[in-house]
Design a protein around this motif. Structure first.
Motif, PDB file in Angstrom:
ATOM      1  N   LEU A   1       0.418  -1.085  -0.082  1.00  0.00           N
ATOM      2  CA  LEU A   1       0.568   0.212  -0.114  1.00  0.00           C
ATOM      3  C   LEU A   1       1.016   1.547   0.423  1.00  0.00           C
ATOM      4  N   ARG A   2       2.193   0.982   0.330  1.00  0.00           N
ATOM      5  CA  ARG A   2       3.105   2.323   0.464  1.00  0.00           C
ATOM      6  C   ARG A   2       2.287   3.244  -1.040  1.00  0.00           C
ATOM      7  N   ASN A   3       2.581   2.121  -2.536  1.00  0.00           N
ATOM      8  CA  ASN A   3       2.658   3.187  -3.621  1.00  0.00           C
ATOM      9  C   ASN A   3       1.353   4.159  -3.706  1.00  0.00           C
ATOM     10  N   LEU A   4       0.553   3.537  -2.761  1.00  0.00           N
ATOM     11  CA  LEU A   4      -0.625   3.699  -3.317  1.00  0.00           C
ATOM     12  C   LEU A   4      -1.431   4.944  -2.147  1.00  0.00           C
ATOM     13  N   MET A   5      -0.513   5.183  -0.762  1.00  0.00           N
ATOM     14  CA  MET A   5      -0.644   6.016   0.006  1.00  0.00           C
ATOM     15  C   MET A   5      -0.018   7.456  -0.988  1.00  0.00           C
ATOM     16  N   SER A   6       1.435   6.777  -1.745  1.00  0.00           N
ATOM     17  CA  SER A   6       2.214   8.427  -2.032  1.00  0.00           C
ATOM     18  C   SER A   6       1.379   8.802  -3.221  1.00  0.00           C
ATOM     19  N   MET A   7       0.343   7.624  -3.862  1.00  0.00           N
ATOM     20  CA  MET A   7      -0.727   8.917  -4.709  1.00  0.00           C
ATOM     21  C   MET A   7      -1.517  10.012  -4.444  1.00  0.00           C
ATOM     22  N   ASP A   8      -1.822   9.196  -3.114  1.00  0.00           N
ATOM     23  CA  ASP A   8      -2.981   9.637  -1.961  1.00  0.00           C
ATOM     24  C   ASP A   8      -2.381  10.841  -1.939  1.00  0.00           C
ATOM     25  N   THR A   9      -0.629  10.937  -1.387  1.00  0.00           N
ATOM     26  CA  THR A   9      -0.305  12.360  -1.077  1.00  0.00           C
ATOM     27  C   THR A   9      -0.617  13.009  -2.125  1.00  0.00           C
ATOM     28  N   GLU A  10       0.315  12.607  -3.698  1.00  0.00           N
ATOM     29  CA  GLU A  10       0.457  13.560  -4.523  1.00  0.00           C
ATOM     30  C   GLU A  10      -0.785  14.315  -4.876  1.00  0.00           C
ATOM     31  N   GLU A  11      -1.755  13.680  -5.191  1.00  0.00           N
ATOM     32  CA  GLU A  11      -2.973  14.420  -5.529  1.00  0.00           C
ATOM     33  C   GLU A  11      -3.247  15.121  -4.503  1.00  0.00           C
ATOM     34  N   MET A  12      -3.767  14.796  -2.766  1.00  0.00           N
ATOM     35  CA  MET A  12      -3.747  15.685  -2.367  1.00  0.00           C
ATOM     36  C   MET A  12      -3.235  17.104  -2.117  1.00  0.00           C
ATOM     37  N   ILE A  13      -1.692  17.043  -2.533  1.00  0.00           N
ATOM     38  CA  ILE A  13      -0.961  18.309  -1.838  1.00  0.00           C
ATOM     39  C   ILE A  13      -1.391  18.818  -3.650  1.00  0.00           C
ATOM     40  N   ARG A  14      -2.138  18.524  -4.288  1.00  0.00           N
ATOM     41  CA  ARG A  14      -2.343  18.876  -5.540  1.00  0.00           C
ATOM     42  C   ARG A  14      -3.487  19.794  -5.505  1.00  0.00           C
ATOM     43  N   ALA A  15      -3.886  18.799  -5.370  1.00  0.00           N
ATOM     44  CA  ALA A  15      -5.646  19.509  -4.858  1.00  0.00           C
ATOM     45  C   ALA A  15      -6.408  20.757  -3.755  1.00  0.00           C
ATOM     46  N   GLN A  16      -5.674  20.181  -2.716  1.00  0.00           N
ATOM     47  CA  GLN A  16      -5.638  21.399  -1.664  1.00  0.00           C
ATOM     48  C   GLN A  16      -5.348  22.712  -2.364  1.00  0.00           C
ATOM     49  N   PRO A  17      -5.342  23.911  -2.359  1.00  0.00           N
ATOM     50  CA  PRO A  17      -5.077  25.491  -2.221  1.00  0.00           C
ATOM     51  C   PRO A  17      -3.790  25.507  -1.221  1.00  0.00           C
ATOM     52  N   CYS A  18      -2.398  24.691  -0.885  1.00  0.00           N
ATOM     53  CA  CYS A  18      -1.642  24.520  -0.105  1.00  0.00           C
ATOM     54  C   CYS A  18      -0.476  25.894  -0.891  1.00  0.00           C
ATOM     55  N   ASP A  19       0.206  26.742   0.100  1.00  0.00           N
ATOM     56  CA  ASP A  19       1.450  27.084   0.044  1.00  0.00           C
ATOM     57  C   ASP A  19       2.539  25.987  -0.412  1.00  0.00           C
ATOM     58  N   ALA A  20       2.250  25.632   1.390  1.00  0.00           N
ATOM     59  CA  ALA A  20       3.422  24.838   1.833  1.00  0.00           C
ATOM     60  C   ALA A  20       2.679  23.440   2.318  1.00  0.00           C
ATOM     61  N   VAL A  21       3.985  23.107   2.927  1.00  0.00           N
ATOM     62  CA  VAL A  21       2.327  21.475   2.755  1.00  0.00           C
ATOM     63  C   VAL A  21       3.744  20.814   4.745  1.00  0.00           C
TER      64      VAL A  21
ATOM     65  N   LEU B   1       7.451  11.226   0.921  1.00  0.00           N
ATOM     66  CA  LEU B   1       8.043  11.823   0.667  1.00  0.00           C
ATOM     67  C   LEU B   1       8.469  11.883  -1.370  1.00  0.00           C
ATOM     68  N   MET B   2       7.732  10.254  -1.310  1.00  0.00           N
ATOM     69  CA  MET B   2       7.658   9.941  -2.663  1.00  0.00           C
ATOM     70  C   MET B   2       6.632  10.724  -3.580  1.00  0.00           C
ATOM     71  N   GLY B   3       5.096  11.229  -2.287  1.00  0.00           N
ATOM     72  CA  GLY B   3       4.276  12.150  -3.452  1.00  0.00           C
ATOM     73  C   GLY B   3       4.851  13.184  -3.092  1.00  0.00           C
ATOM     74  N   GLY B   4       6.043  13.995  -2.503  1.00  0.00           N
ATOM     75  CA  GLY B   4       5.682  15.218  -2.361  1.00  0.00           C
ATOM     76  C   GLY B   4       7.025  15.482  -2.868  1.00  0.00           C
ATOM     77  N   ILE B   5       7.786  14.860  -3.596  1.00  0.00           N
ATOM     78  CA  ILE B   5       8.704  14.695  -4.458  1.00  0.00           C
ATOM     79  C   ILE B   5       7.798  15.777  -5.728  1.00  0.00           C
ATOM     80  N   SER B   6       7.474  14.230  -5.866  1.00  0.00           N
ATOM     81  CA  SER B   6       6.003  14.753  -7.112  1.00  0.00           C
ATOM     82  C   SER B   6       4.888  15.417  -7.825  1.00  0.00           C
ATOM     83  N   ALA B   7       4.460  15.545  -6.237  1.00  0.00           N
ATOM     84  CA  ALA B   7       3.726  17.254  -6.012  1.00  0.00           C
ATOM     85  C   ALA B   7       4.612  18.519  -6.355  1.00  0.00           C
ATOM     86  N   ASN B   8       5.898  18.415  -6.014  1.00  0.00           N
ATOM     87  CA  ASN B   8       6.544  19.722  -6.131  1.00  0.00           C
ATOM     88  C   ASN B   8       6.047  21.195  -5.334  1.00  0.00           C
ATOM     89  N   LYS B   9       4.899  20.871  -4.293  1.00  0.00           N
ATOM     90  CA  LYS B   9       5.025  22.308  -3.583  1.00  0.00           C
ATOM     91  C   LYS B   9       6.114  22.231  -2.121  1.00  0.00           C
TER      92      LYS B   9
END
Length: 604
Positions: A115-135, A149-157
């Motif tokens: 489930l690690r990769n699923l969590m990384s996808m969830d993290t990436e998409e939620m960072i992208r979706a929410q109006p955040c300047d930093a997380v 960290l995987m999701g955060g790097i891909s989202a790149n906020k």
């Protein structure tokens, strides 16, 4: 009735709202075909929570909430969110928390790695979706931190990490114990008949006496130390106990720095902040702490997400760094102490000062300063050597290569062994006959059979627990010592598999063999009981001692046997849901067992 509120520039229709140059609530607008209406509607609904225009005009820091009733590692998350929120507010920002998946090792079937990769996808998409300047990413349990960290790097906020922290040790009969090295050691004693049912029940009550992550140098603690080495967390953030006031102060500090990270001119997006040198520092720390083997597969996945670093660091790099890096931290399973001792010895700040000659000090950190500047700014407190679990660079616990990468005909893609955790160092150069188990079920059925043909010099081989074969690479690589040998005092044997081992575990065990046994081309998949296995850590060698022609013949014969068989590898294109996605897309361990389409080299 007229309003006393001044005109709001957000509703000035003559001013276009341009996606990409906006901050706060103006970013990532839901698509209604009218950007001004999208912002108007967003404000309608967030005001239902009582926010004022003043609050909504401030930099927004998203706070990822991974609390779960099934995750005792994350039991303190509500208090941490409150402390982060306080730090954000004191720095003039607005903190808004939102949930993602929560993973715990013991409450994830078939494995948390699955489930690690699923969590990384969830993290990436939620960072992208929410109006955040930093997380701020709050996590802690083994697969949570790498997934974030995987999701955060891909989202790149801009991201800052806040781990939940290690638990405190417990006590049994006057001896300190703690999850989870002592879980495994005492269970082995129970299997061998050295302790009885009353003892093992009492131990069960004391192994995890507080909330927090495992209090040894397992995967959770290893990943926390790596986050500091990467420059994504305060020095004390890796080791302050989960139930301490220090942990809450670190959370407040993290919130403060998250507001600073919101400023675009600081350029703290992870793809800009993290460099190849950042990851080389992380690998140096991994070797110096005698960290979890799991961290290698996680680091390969994390590196694979970075568009400029991916491909420049391989398993060979891990081994090269290990050959010049001594083991300095005396913690279980390579030593005797707990994370509370590491914290009291000065933690990561003290360790980084010890390995400073090996570090790339020009690597940047979450503060905007370089690692060298941060180390020059803070001097660790002096701790008498007899009270410290951090050894001087000149007097290490283990001279070099705590973690070793092996190759050979059994592992052309690589395998890993934690040499420093070997209980019988003679086994680091060993030749023995294989006793093969075809999977976890076969292992459970036969390992304690009194008639099992096994000796202390045998090599226990477990097949089909790799990324696809299980699926999800279970932590079954620490194959138990057969009961009839354990009862005679045998504490370690050479063991090998395509799966993983808990970072809290010890023993002479080769793991992550690539390609995995379920792959039709795998040599591991055609090893048979009675074959001679050679492991030579000094030569970095792992092989089966049979002719190449015989290996090729077995692989050809196996291909015919597997044709039409219902193995995970053969059925992956007919499997539904996330399981099917996982089986079709997961990479081998040498590439981090990430999904191919999520990597930086995947589809753009």
């Amino acid at each position: 009735m007229s309003s006393n509120n001044p005109p709001n520039p957000d509703y000035d229709l003559s001013t276009p709202i341009q996606e990409g140059s906006n901050t706060g609530l103006r970013q990532g607008l839901t698509s209604y075909g009218d950007a001004h209406f999208s912002l108007f509607l967003r404000k309608v609904f967030i005001k239902a929570l009582g926010y004022s225009e003043d609050a909504l005009s401030r930099p927004i820091v998203g706070v990822v909430n991974t609390q779960s009733g099934f995750n005792p590692c994350h039991a303190s998350v509500p208090q941490l969110i409150d402390a982060v929120r306080r730090g954000v507010q004191l720095a003039g920002g607005l903190a808004v928390d939102f949930p993602t998946i929560s993973l715990h090792e013991s409450f994830a079937s078939p494995t948390s790695m699955y489930l690690r990769n699923l969590m990384s996808m969830d993290t990436e998409e939620m960072i992208r979706a929410q109006p955040c300047d930093a997380v701020v990413l709050i996590g802690g349990c083994d697969k949570t931190t790498p997934a974030q960290l995987m999701g955060g790097i891909s989202a790149n906020k801009p991201i800052l990490h806040l781990v939940t922290g290690p638990m405190m040790p417990g006590s049994h009969r006057g001896v300190r114990i703690g999850a989870c090295t002592d879980c495994r050691n005492n269970w082995a004693k129970f299997r061998a008949g050295e302790i009885d049912m009353e003892d093992i029940s009492a131990i069960n009550d004391e192994l995890a006496p507080t909330a927090g992550t495992c209090g040894v140098m397992g995967t959770a603690s290893t990943m926390a130390c790596i986050l500091v080495a990467l420059g994504l967390m305060p020095f004390a953030g890796a080791s302050a106990p989960a139930v301490s006031s220090s942990r809450l102060r670190i959370a407040e500090e993290t919130g403060k720095f998250a507001v600073a990270a919101c400023k675009k001119e600081n350029n703290l997006q992870p793809q800009a902040l993290l460099s190849r040198e950042s990851f080389l520092n992380a690998i140096t720390v991994l070797q110096a702490i005698g960290g979890s083997t799991n961290a290698v597969v996680h680091l390969m996945a994390i590196i694979g997400r970075h568009p400029t670093v991916a491909g420049t660091i391989t398993l060979k790099t891990v081994d090269e760094i290990g050959q010049k890096t001594p083991l300095l931290v005396d913690l279980k399973p390579s030593g005797e102490n707990y994370m509370t001792d590491f914290h009291n010895s000065g933690g990561m700040l003290a360790l980084l000062h010890q390995v400073k000659p090996l570090l790339h000090l020009e690597a940047r950190t979450y503060t905007g300063q370089t690692l060298g500047e941060e180390l020059a700014r803070i001097t660790p407190l002096s701790v008498p050597q007899e009270l410290s679990c951090i050894q001087p660079f000149s007097s290490p616990l283990y001279p070099r290569s705590s973690l070793v990468i092996l190759t050979g005909n059994l592992a052309p893609g690589g395998a890993i062994i934690k040499a420093s955790a070997s209980k019988e160092r003679r086994l680091l150069q060993h030749r023995g006959r294989a006793v093969v188990f075809a999977g976890s079920a076969d292992l459970a059925r036969r390992i304690d059979d009194p008639d099992l043909a096994v000796t202390p010099d045998s090599v226990l081989v477990l097949q089909n627990i790799g990324p696809v074969g299980n699926p999800g690479m279970p932590e079954a690589g620490m194959i138990p010592i057969p009961r009839k040998l354990a009862a005679c005092g045998v504490a370690d044997m050479l063991r090998m598999s395509d799966g993983r081992m808990s970072g809290t575990a010890g023993g002479t065990i080769a793991l992550h063999i690539s390609p995995e046994a379920d792959d039709p081309s795998s040599v591991l998949g055609v090893v048979r009981t009675g074959d001679w296995i050679v492991c030579d850590v000094e030569r970095r060698l792992l092989e089966v001692d049979i002719p190449d022609e015989e290996i090729a013949r077995r692989i050809r014969g196996r291909a015919g046997t597997l044709k039409g068989a219902g193995t995970p590898w053969n059925t992956r294109h007919e499997t539904r849901g996330y399981r099917g996605l996982y089986l079709r897309s997961v990479n081998q361990a040498q590439f981090g067992a990430d999904f191919d389409f999520l990597t930086a080299s995947g589809p753009v």
